[in-house]
Motif scaffolding. Sequence first.
Motif, PDB file in Angstrom:
ATOM      1  N   SER A   2      13.943  -0.523 -70.331  1.00 28.41           N
ATOM      2  CA  SER A   2      15.319  -0.554 -70.225  1.00 28.41           C
ATOM      3  C   SER A   2      16.352  -0.504 -71.435  1.00 28.41           C
ATOM      4  CB  SER A   2      15.953  -1.235 -68.797  1.00 28.41           C
ATOM      5  OG  SER A   2      16.462  -2.461 -69.542  1.00 28.41           O
ATOM      6  N   LYS A   3      17.332   0.534 -71.402  1.00 30.24           N
ATOM      7  CA  LYS A   3      18.230   0.512 -72.590  1.00 30.24           C
ATOM      8  C   LYS A   3      18.664  -0.996 -72.727  1.00 30.24           C
ATOM      9  CE  LYS A   3      21.015   3.100 -75.263  1.00 30.24           C
ATOM     10  NZ  LYS A   3      20.702   4.438 -76.028  1.00 30.24           N
ATOM     11  N   SER A   4      19.282  -1.614 -71.839  1.00 30.65           N
ATOM     12  CA  SER A   4      19.848  -2.857 -71.974  1.00 30.65           C
ATOM     13  C   SER A   4      19.110  -3.895 -72.455  1.00 30.65           C
ATOM     14  CB  SER A   4      20.638  -2.940 -70.671  1.00 30.65           C
ATOM     15  OG  SER A   4      19.616  -3.356 -69.542  1.00 30.65           O
ATOM     16  N   LYS A   5      17.795  -3.809 -72.344  1.00 28.11           N
ATOM     17  CA  LYS A   5      16.788  -4.783 -72.887  1.00 28.11           C
ATOM     18  C   LYS A   5      16.523  -4.695 -74.226  1.00 28.11           C
ATOM     19  CE  LYS A   5      14.606  -6.589 -68.505  1.00 28.11           C
ATOM     20  NZ  LYS A   5      13.758  -6.045 -67.635  1.00 28.11           N
ATOM     21  N   MET A  12       7.527   1.527 -62.529  1.00 23.72           N
ATOM     22  CA  MET A  12       8.133   1.273 -63.824  1.00 23.72           C
ATOM     23  C   MET A  12       7.363   1.456 -65.117  1.00 23.72           C
ATOM     24  SD  MET A  12      11.405   0.830 -63.266  1.00 23.72           S
ATOM     25  CE  MET A  12      11.339   1.892 -61.926  1.00 23.72           C
ATOM     26  N   SER A  54      13.630   0.018 -75.054  1.00 25.74           N
ATOM     27  CA  SER A  54      13.441   1.279 -74.853  1.00 25.74           C
ATOM     28  C   SER A  54      13.061   2.200 -75.861  1.00 25.74           C
ATOM     29  CB  SER A  54      14.538   1.846 -74.256  1.00 25.74           C
ATOM     30  OG  SER A  54      15.444   1.995 -74.670  1.00 25.74           O
ATOM     31  N   LYS A  72      10.351  -4.296 -67.746  1.00 22.86           N
ATOM     32  CA  LYS A  72      10.719  -2.879 -67.381  1.00 22.86           C
ATOM     33  C   LYS A  72      11.168  -2.476 -68.716  1.00 22.86           C
ATOM     34  CE  LYS A  72      14.355  -0.568 -65.008  1.00 22.86           C
ATOM     35  NZ  LYS A  72      15.626  -0.646 -64.346  1.00 22.86           N
ATOM     36  N   ASP A 102      13.257   0.992 -59.416  1.00 27.06           N
ATOM     37  CA  ASP A 102      14.529   0.219 -59.127  1.00 27.06           C
ATOM     38  C   ASP A 102      15.909   0.681 -58.591  1.00 27.06           C
ATOM     39  OD1 ASP A 102      14.366   2.340 -60.816  1.00 27.06           O
ATOM     40  OD2 ASP A 102      15.539   1.267 -62.404  1.00 27.06           O
ATOM     41  N   GLY A 105      11.038   5.491 -69.977  1.00 26.93           N
ATOM     42  CA  GLY A 105      11.006   5.022 -68.600  1.00 26.93           C
ATOM     43  C   GLY A 105      11.626   6.205 -67.721  1.00 26.93           C
ATOM     44  N   ASN A 106      12.487   6.429 -67.814  1.00 28.45           N
ATOM     45  CA  ASN A 106      13.311   7.512 -67.022  1.00 28.45           C
ATOM     46  C   ASN A 106      12.493   8.659 -67.077  1.00 28.45           C
ATOM     47  OD1 ASN A 106      16.107   6.927 -69.141  1.00 28.45           O
ATOM     48  ND2 ASN A 106      15.751   6.088 -67.248  1.00 28.45           N
TER      49      ASN A 106
END
Length: 498
Positions: A285-288, A276, A291, A283, A246, A42-43
Motif C-alpha cells: 500500500s502507498k501509505s506503508k 492482496m 508499493s 499488504k 480490503d 497491488g491495485n
Amino acid sequence: MEHQLKIYDSLTREKRLFVPLNPPFVGMYSCGPTVYNEVHLGNLRTFTTFDVVYRYLMHIGYKVRYVRNITDAGHLTNDAGEGVDRIEERAKLERLEPMEIVRKYTDNFHDVCRIFNLLPPSIEPTATGHIVEQIEMIKKILANGYAYEVNGSIYFDVRKFMQKYEYGKLSGRNVDELIEGSRELDGQEEKKNSVDFAIWKSVSPNHIQRWQSPWGEGIPGWHLECSAMGTKYLGKQFDIHGGGMDLKFPHHECEIAQSVGADDIQPVRYWMHANMLTVNGDKMSKSKGNSFLPMELFTGKHAMLEKAYAPMPVRFFMLQAHYRSTLDFTNSALQAAEKGYARLMTAYKALNELVYTKAAAPTVPAEIEEVQKLCKEVYEKMDDDFNTAEAIAVLFEMGKKINSYKEGLITLSSIDEATFNLLKTTFNAFIKDILAIDKEDSTGDDGKEKELMKVILELRKDVRARKDFAASDKIRDELLKIGIQVKDGKDGVTWTMN
Ligand code: AMP
Ligand code: ZN
C-alpha cells in the motif's frame, strides 16, 4: 464444451454453480480506482483478476456488461467515512484543480491498463457524473427510515437497519465489537452510533468539489457511489461484484446495506474478492511505503528491485497464483515467473510454427487421449472459480507436448489432425484471449510475419499436393534469398528467420 463454472461467493462463503440472472447476459461490477495518485502493482493485481474473469466469461459465451467505476469524489482519507476528500487534498498539494488531478490519474490508470493488457470495461462511470442518481438513492433510504440528517450530512442508521436486516455478514464483523473498538473520529459526534456511515457529507464552501442537494451543499459518500452506479447500469440485483479483499469492510458491507435499505433487495448474486499483493507478508500500500509503481518496475529503479521487469511476465506472475490467495512480491518470485513465462512463450511460438501433415504411420490412441485430456482439464481449472494457477500448470503440460512434437521426440502425426487443431485452438485461446499474456508477440510486425508465412506455407502445401515440386522448391529458394529458411521435416514444415 459445456461449462460448469463455479464461483466462490464471499457472502455465503461457498463455491456455487454460476447461474446468471438473465443468460446469456452477465452483469459485473468491479470497484475502480480512486484517481488521486498512481495505481500501484497491488491495485493492478485486483484489476487483473477481474480482467481475466471478464475475458473468461466472454470466452465461454456470455455477453458481459462490465462496469468499473472511477471514484473522482467522496472517498475520504479515512475509510470509515471521515477525514478529507482524497482528490481535494491531492489537488491542494499539487496546486491543481480537483478535475485536473482526476484527469491526470485517470489517464495514468488507463495507460497502465493498456500496458498490462487489461480490456477496457463496457462502462466506466464516474461518481461526479452520477450525483443525481446518488441523491435519488439517498432519498429512498431516508424515506424507508434507514438514514437520518445531521447538519446537512446524511448518515446510514445501522442500528435501525439491524432491526429488520442483517449487517456484517459479508465481512463477518460483529457490530457490538465494532462499536466498542471504534476510536473517536472527526465528525463522529454527529452520528447516533459510531458504526453509522455517511452517505452524503456536508462540506464547507471552501471545498472546491461540492454539489447541491436537498440537504445543502456536499459530496456523496464513497460507498453510495458504487451502489448508485451499479444499480443504474446493472439493475437492483446483478450477477457479480468484485473488488479487493480490503474492500469487504466497510465498503461492500455498506453497499449491501444501502441497496437493501433503498430497494429491499440483495444487490449481488456472487461477491468476489481478490486477495492482496504483499511485500514481505505486508499488504502493498502507498501509505506503508512498500508499493511499487509500474514505471519503477519497467525501469528497475526502485531500491527493492534487482532489475527491470517487462509487463507480460508480471501479468503472468500475478496469474500464477489463485486470486483468493495472497501473493508475495519478491525478486526471486518475479524471476521464476520470467523463466516460466519464457518457457510458455517458446511453446506458443513452436505450436504456431508447426504444420500438420498426415503420415503413413497410424495415429497413437494413447497420445490422442492425453492431449484431449489436457485440453479439457485446462478449462475445468478455470471453471473451478477461475483457478488460473492450476490452469497454467496444465498449460505447462501442454507446452511439454508441443515441444516434443517440435523437436521430433514424438511424431506430430501420432495425433490426428482434429486433435492437433484442438490443442492449437485451446492453447492459443488461453495465451491470447483468456490469460492475455502474448502482448509483446502480437504487437508490431512479428504477428503479421507469422500470419504471412502461414499463408505462404499453406499455398506451398497445395502446390506440393499437386506434385508441382518445381514450384514448391521455387517458393523455398525465394524465401531463403530473403533470409527465411523453410525446413521440410517428417512432422511438417517449420521455418526460421535470420
Ligand atoms: P483504491 O484505489 O485504493 O480504492 O484501490 C483500488 C483497488 O485495488 C481496490 O479494489 C483495492 O481493494 C485494490 N487493492 C489495494 N491494495 C491492494 C493490494 N495490495 N493487493 C491487491 N489489491 C489491492
Ligand atoms: Zn466500490
